[in-house]
Each structure stands twice: as C-alpha cells, then as structure tokens.
Design a protein around this motif. Structure first.
Motif, PDB file in Angstrom:
ATOM      1  N   GLU A 294      -0.660 -26.924   0.505  1.00 47.68           N
ATOM      2  CA  GLU A 294       0.224 -27.895   1.176  1.00 47.68           C
ATOM      3  C   GLU A 294       0.398 -27.595   2.672  1.00 47.68           C
ATOM      4  O   GLU A 294       0.863 -28.434   3.429  1.00 47.68           O
ATOM      5  CB  GLU A 294       1.595 -27.936   0.457  1.00 47.68           C
ATOM      6  CG  GLU A 294       2.462 -26.692   0.581  1.00 47.68           C
ATOM      7  CD  GLU A 294       2.158 -25.617  -0.470  1.00 47.68           C
ATOM      8  OE1 GLU A 294       1.120 -25.725  -1.149  1.00 47.68           O
ATOM      9  OE2 GLU A 294       2.956 -24.674  -0.590  1.00 47.68           O
TER      10      GLU A 294
ATOM     11  N   ASP B 202      -3.513 -13.986   5.826  1.00 47.32           N
ATOM     12  CA  ASP B 202      -2.522 -14.917   6.381  1.00 47.32           C
ATOM     13  C   ASP B 202      -2.772 -15.067   7.873  1.00 47.32           C
ATOM     14  O   ASP B 202      -3.168 -14.115   8.542  1.00 47.32           O
ATOM     15  CB  ASP B 202      -1.088 -14.437   6.119  1.00 47.32           C
ATOM     16  CG  ASP B 202      -0.096 -15.585   6.202  1.00 47.32           C
ATOM     17  OD1 ASP B 202       0.337 -16.084   5.138  1.00 47.32           O
ATOM     18  OD2 ASP B 202       0.225 -16.023   7.339  1.00 47.32           O
TER      19      ASP B 202
ATOM     20  N   MET C 273      -7.650 -19.100   7.512  1.00 47.73           N
ATOM     21  CA  MET C 273      -8.551 -19.367   6.375  1.00 47.73           C
ATOM     22  C   MET C 273      -9.546 -20.490   6.691  1.00 47.73           C
ATOM     23  O   MET C 273     -10.550 -20.643   6.010  1.00 47.73           O
ATOM     24  CB  MET C 273      -7.767 -19.668   5.094  1.00 47.73           C
ATOM     25  CG  MET C 273      -7.034 -20.970   5.067  1.00 47.73           C
ATOM     26  SD  MET C 273      -6.352 -21.302   3.441  1.00 47.73           S
ATOM     27  CE  MET C 273      -4.634 -20.848   3.660  1.00 47.73           C
TER      28      MET C 273
ATOM     29  N   GLU D  47       6.613 -27.747   7.384  1.00 50.25           N
ATOM     30  CA  GLU D  47       5.365 -26.963   7.303  1.00 50.25           C
ATOM     31  C   GLU D  47       4.379 -27.577   6.306  1.00 50.25           C
ATOM     32  O   GLU D  47       3.202 -27.215   6.291  1.00 50.25           O
ATOM     33  CB  GLU D  47       5.667 -25.524   6.854  1.00 50.25           C
ATOM     34  CG  GLU D  47       6.483 -24.721   7.850  1.00 50.25           C
ATOM     35  CD  GLU D  47       6.891 -23.367   7.289  1.00 50.25           C
ATOM     36  OE1 GLU D  47       6.223 -22.843   6.386  1.00 50.25           O
ATOM     37  OE2 GLU D  47       7.918 -22.851   7.755  1.00 50.25           O
TER      38      GLU D  47
ATOM     39  N   THR E 219      -2.716 -20.661  -2.721  1.00 50.73           N
ATOM     40  CA  THR E 219      -1.462 -21.262  -3.200  1.00 50.73           C
ATOM     41  C   THR E 219      -0.718 -21.921  -2.039  1.00 50.73           C
ATOM     42  O   THR E 219       0.450 -22.267  -2.170  1.00 50.73           O
ATOM     43  CB  THR E 219      -0.555 -20.209  -3.869  1.00 50.73           C
ATOM     44  OG1 THR E 219      -0.291 -19.165  -2.931  1.00 50.73           O
ATOM     45  CG2 THR E 219      -1.191 -19.637  -5.124  1.00 50.73           C
ATOM     46  N   SER E 220      -1.398 -22.064  -0.905  1.00 47.36           N
ATOM     47  CA  SER E 220      -0.766 -22.660   0.278  1.00 47.36           C
ATOM     48  C   SER E 220      -1.490 -23.933   0.709  1.00 47.36           C
ATOM     49  O   SER E 220      -1.525 -24.254   1.901  1.00 47.36           O
ATOM     50  CB  SER E 220      -0.745 -21.642   1.427  1.00 47.36           C
ATOM     51  OG  SER E 220       0.058 -20.534   1.100  1.00 47.36           O
TER      52      SER E 220
ATOM     53  N   GLY F 165      -3.364 -17.495   2.552  1.00 49.02           N
ATOM     54  CA  GLY F 165      -1.985 -17.918   2.838  1.00 49.02           C
ATOM     55  C   GLY F 165      -1.040 -17.088   2.001  1.00 49.02           C
ATOM     56  O   GLY F 165      -0.113 -17.601   1.386  1.00 49.02           O
TER      57      GLY F 165
HETATM   58  C1  LIG Z   1       5.264 -20.605   3.315  1.00 48.60           C
HETATM   59  S1  LIG Z   1       3.946 -19.662   2.864  1.00 48.60           S
HETATM   60  C2  LIG Z   1       3.469 -19.771   1.229  1.00 48.60           C
HETATM   61  C3  LIG Z   1       3.900 -20.912   0.360  1.00 48.60           C
HETATM   62  C4  LIG Z   1       3.098 -20.988  -0.886  1.00 48.60           C
HETATM   63  N1  LIG Z   1       3.468 -22.048  -1.722  1.00 48.60           N
HETATM   64  C5  LIG Z   1       2.953 -19.668  -1.601  1.00 48.60           C
HETATM   65  O1  LIG Z   1       3.917 -18.933  -1.843  1.00 48.60           O
HETATM   66  O2  LIG Z   1       1.837 -19.340  -1.902  1.00 48.60           O
HETATM   67  C6  LIG Z   1       2.502 -20.358   3.580  1.00 48.60           C
HETATM   68  C7  LIG Z   1       1.721 -19.288   4.263  1.00 48.60           C
HETATM   69  O3  LIG Z   1       0.446 -19.807   4.608  1.00 48.60           O
HETATM   70  C8  LIG Z   1       0.102 -19.281   5.862  1.00 48.60           C
HETATM   71  N2  LIG Z   1      -0.923 -20.155   6.451  1.00 48.60           N
HETATM   72  C9  LIG Z   1      -0.777 -21.440   6.884  1.00 48.60           C
HETATM   73  N3  LIG Z   1      -1.946 -21.905   7.373  1.00 48.60           N
HETATM   74  C10 LIG Z   1      -2.853 -20.902   7.244  1.00 48.60           C
HETATM   75  C11 LIG Z   1      -4.229 -20.751   7.588  1.00 48.60           C
HETATM   76  N4  LIG Z   1      -4.898 -21.750   8.169  1.00 48.60           N
HETATM   77  N5  LIG Z   1      -4.842 -19.577   7.314  1.00 48.60           N
HETATM   78  C12 LIG Z   1      -4.165 -18.556   6.735  1.00 48.60           C
HETATM   79  N6  LIG Z   1      -2.853 -18.636   6.408  1.00 48.60           N
HETATM   80  C13 LIG Z   1      -2.202 -19.785   6.655  1.00 48.60           C
HETATM   81  C14 LIG Z   1       1.406 -19.242   6.639  1.00 48.60           C
HETATM   82  O4  LIG Z   1       1.352 -18.338   7.737  1.00 48.60           O
HETATM   83  C15 LIG Z   1       2.380 -18.808   5.560  1.00 48.60           C
HETATM   84  O5  LIG Z   1       2.577 -17.409   5.525  1.00 48.60           O
END
Ligand SMILES: C[S@@+](CC[C@H](N)C(=O)[O-])C[C@H]1O[C@@H](n2cnc3c(N)ncnc32)[C@H](O)[C@@H]1O
Length: 240
Positions: free
Chosen positions: A170, A121, A148, A200, A167-168, A96
């Motif tokens: 959430e 991502d 992921m 999100e 780090t994603s 992410g």
């Molecule tokens: C808003 S951003 C990042 C926020 C986070 N707190 C950070 O900066 O690390 C979240 C990212 O996770 C990605 N994402 C969401 N679900 C995902 C998945 N199943 N596999 C890979 N990437 C994912 C989204 O496309 C997005 O680019």
C-alpha cells in the motif's frame, strides 16, 4: 493458532500500549510464570530493554508498529505460509520491513525459522532502529537501507531459495514498476490494505480482487482477507 503465538501476541500488544502511553517498563506484562525452557516470549525482556533505550520521541511510531493490526497481520502471514515450505532452507527478504516486527515473529513462531532474513527499508533512520530491535535475536537479520524499487532481485535471491515478502504494497507509488523487477518463478508473499485514511497509503486497494489484478501472480496458493480493527488486510501467496 501456532504454539506460543498467544503469549507472544499478548506481550507485544502490552509493549505497544505502554509505548503509546509513554509508560514502557522493563518488566514482562504477563503474570504467567516464565517456563524454564526458551519459548517465543523469551525475547520480550530484551526487546523491552532495547525499546526503553530508544528516544521517547520515537515511541508513538514504535507503538503503532507493534499494535494489534500489525501483529495480527504478521501472525496471519506466518499461519498461512504453505505447510510444505521449509523456511530453514530459505532466505526471507522482507521489503518495507519497518522496525522488524515480521522478522522477530518469523524467527520465534515459524515451525522452522528461516536460514537467513534480510530486512529492507528505504528509511535509514528506521533501519537504524530496526537493527537495534533485531539485536535481541541470536542471529540478527541483515538490515539494508534501500529503495525496493531499485533493488537487484536476482542478486538478492542468489545462492539459496528465496522468499520475497512485501507487506508494504500500500506504500508503493510505482507498484507495477516494482512487480516488473521480480524475476519470473520467484516465491512471493504480498500484503496490502484498504486503509484509505492514511496519507502514506498511496497504493491502497478497495478489495482483494483489485489487489489480485495489481499483483498479476500466475500462481496463487493462498488469497485472503483479514478484517482488522482499522482496515482490512489482503494477502496473496504464490509465484511470479
Ligand atoms: C508503515 S510501514 C509498514 C506497514 C506495513 N503494513 C507492514 O507492517 O508491513 C511501511 C514501511 O515501508 C517503507 N517503504 C516505503 N516505500 C519503500 C520503498 N520504496 N522501499 C523500501 N521501503 C519502503 C517505509 O519506510 C516504512 O518503513
């Protein structure tokens, strides 16, 4: 604070503010004369140029990705990595990874930069932009457009000690399913938050204890909460 972190933070926040106002320029924000030796901010001019070449419609989202909440979360992560962890022997897989901020900061601020970084991502458009952002590094990380929840983690971790960073957390609708895919004994850094106000954030958690219960890490070497302007960030570092 890590040497050079203050300067890099100042420059990244200036970039974020200018992107948000639509006034990004190619000049460095700081009036401080540049040092002759390369330092953490030597990537800032190329970064500004790369961002200037992105469509203006993408600037508001890029601005958020470089804002103080994001930059401070990544600084905290780098500062809290175990002292004995020699990243120069490791592959770091960032899940992410969004526009690549953590990869940029790790490369410039970690005492010894990772041997290899892979940014994952799910959004191919985000990956295309991240590839351009990360081209400012001398050895740009590999950027992988993938979910992921579907990755083959033993294969991703083969051949070198590997640190998986998510780090994603959430953003994951099936956090338990993702967690079950990580092989036993893997090194892991996890961040989540309590920011319920973002659509999100399908997996935000109310506190660190809820995050720990969700993560089920048998070995934890760091657990903590970082208060930020818009939410609290939670972090766990350990092994599965
Ligand atoms: C808003 S951003 C990042 C926020 C986070 N707190 C950070 O900066 O690390 C979240 C990212 O996770 C990605 N994402 C969401 N679900 C995902 C998945 N199943 N596999 C890979 N990437 C994912 C989204 O496309 C997005 O680019």
């Amino acid at each position: 604070m890590i040497p050079d972190a203050v300067d890099l933070r100042t420059e990244l926040l200036a970039i974020s503010a200018e992107l948000g106002r639509g006034t990004l320029s190619s000049r460095l924000a700081s009036a401080t004369p540049r040092r002759a030796a390369p330092d953490a901010t030597s990537l800032v001019e190329p970064l500004r140029d790369v961002l200037l070449s992105q469509p203006v419609a993408s600037w508001p989202r890029l601005a958020i990705s470089f804002n103080a909440d994001q930059v401070d979360s990544k600084l905290w992560l780098i500062e809290c990595l175990p002292r004995g962890l020699d990243l120069s022997r490791h592959r770091v897989v960032i899940l992410g990874a969004w526009f690549g901020l953590l990869a940029l900061m790790l490369h410039r601020l970690a005492p010894r930069p990772p041997a290899e970084i892979v940014c994952v991502d799910i959004d191919a458009g985000v990956c295309a932009r991240a590839t351009q952002v990360l081209s400012v590094l001398p050895e740009p990380p590999r950027v992988l457009a993938a979910d992921m929840l579907d990755l083959d983690y033993p294969a991703l971790g083969a051949g070198r000690p590997t640190l998986f960073v998510n780090t994603s957390c959430e953003h994951l609708h099936d956090f338990a399913g993702w967690r079950n895919r990580i092989p036993a004994g893997a090194r892991l850094v996890l961040q989540s938050n309590d920011h319920a106000g973002c659509s999100e954030h399908v997996n935000w958690v109310p506190d660190l204890e809820a995050f720990e219960a969700q993560a089920r890490l048998p070995e934890v070497v760091f657990r903590g909460t970082l208060p930020l302007e818009h939410f609290r960030r939670f972090m766990l570092i350990g092994r599965t």
